[in-house]
Design an enzyme around this catalytic site. Sequence first.
Site, PDB file in Angstrom:
ATOM      1  N   GLN A  87     -66.857  55.421  59.092  1.00  0.00           N
ATOM      2  CA  GLN A  87     -66.811  54.371  58.163  1.00  0.00           C
ATOM      3  C   GLN A  87     -66.134  53.111  58.582  1.00  0.00           C
ATOM      4  O   GLN A  87     -65.022  53.162  59.069  1.00  0.00           O
ATOM      5  CB  GLN A  87     -65.948  54.808  56.783  1.00  0.00           C
ATOM      6  N   LYS A 125     -71.178  59.853  50.214  1.00  0.00           N
ATOM      7  CA  LYS A 125     -72.201  60.508  51.271  1.00  0.00           C
ATOM      8  C   LYS A 125     -71.947  62.037  51.267  1.00  0.00           C
ATOM      9  O   LYS A 125     -72.843  62.689  51.365  1.00  0.00           O
ATOM     10  CB  LYS A 125     -71.618  59.879  52.731  1.00  0.00           C
ATOM     11  N   ASP A 170     -76.184  57.160  62.349  1.00  0.00           N
ATOM     12  CA  ASP A 170     -75.802  55.740  61.607  1.00  0.00           C
ATOM     13  C   ASP A 170     -76.266  54.504  62.381  1.00  0.00           C
ATOM     14  O   ASP A 170     -76.135  53.360  61.965  1.00  0.00           O
ATOM     15  CB  ASP A 170     -74.362  55.819  61.013  1.00  0.00           C
TER      16      ASP A 170
END
Length: 281
Positions: A98, A54, A121
Amino acid sequence: MENQIILDGNLVSKNVKDSLIPRVEKLKEQGVTPCLATILVGDDPSSETYVRMKGNACARLGIDSRRIHLSEETTTEELLKTIHDLNEDTAVHGILLQHPVPSQIDERAAFEAIHIDKDVDGVTSLGFGQTTFGFGRYPSCTPAAILEIIDAYDLEVEGKHAVVIGRSPILGKPVSMMLLNRNATVTTCHSKTQNLPEIVRQADIIVAAVGKPNFIQGDWLKEGAVVLDAGYNKGNIGDVDYESCLPKSSAITPVPGGVGPVTISMLLKHTVDSAEETVKK
Ligand code: NAP
């Protein structure tokens, strides 16, 4: 099948990224560099790889990334403090925590701590609620990627029966809501669903989000079904048994090279969207 389409995620991803280049340039002219903060807790090697990928994808587009790596022993309170600091930091436009985090951490509390304006996200319950109502700014990236592929290939959704296999908060549930908002008739399946192959046989569109390699079999498919495989299992293997599903489908995403690359592009797109919002304010 005749006129079958292999849905090329690398191409869709490239087109999304290309569309971001002038937007990033314009933001920089206005004195703003989009910035994604990634938080990694612990030393899980696959999570480290995802976070690195990313960060690299950001760098290629001139988007800043700030990598925060916390130890395996981090407490929920320490993680919340990190997230609160990033919420306050005006140079940061998106925050990605994450998943998974170590078991001592309350992951839901950590996700919920991300400010909605920086939830690029799509992990907060507020973001999910907004997506469900149809006005969410940043839906979860994998569901957004699936819709991006559908749109890139002009695949029909309205009135179609979409069967989603999986109901996780970041994938199965939001993609079900997004397809419903596009006027599909949606069936969401999970581990307690009975007669799964029979339900899948009724599907015009199948979204596989199970987390089990080669799980969806070709003899479960109706002739001409559209197959979108979000699965990403060890060894680059999808949730769909590609070999047996390929001959039955009218359109299908491969793994790798399907949903995965578009997911990263959607994260970049949401970060740029968020940076643009700050310029508007
Ligand atoms: P998850 O949280 O483990 O959820 C899996 C879902 O599948 C659950 O809802 C579960 O049902 C359901 N399920 C499990 N066994 C089943 C069975 N035998 N029959 C029907 N349903 C079953 O996984 P996730 O995070 O949603 O991820 C799903 C897949 O997508 C994984 O392969 C993951 O690696 C991949 N993924 C890919 C990307 C990408 O960028 N391409 C991003 C995220 C995830 P219950 O709810 O009843 O347990």
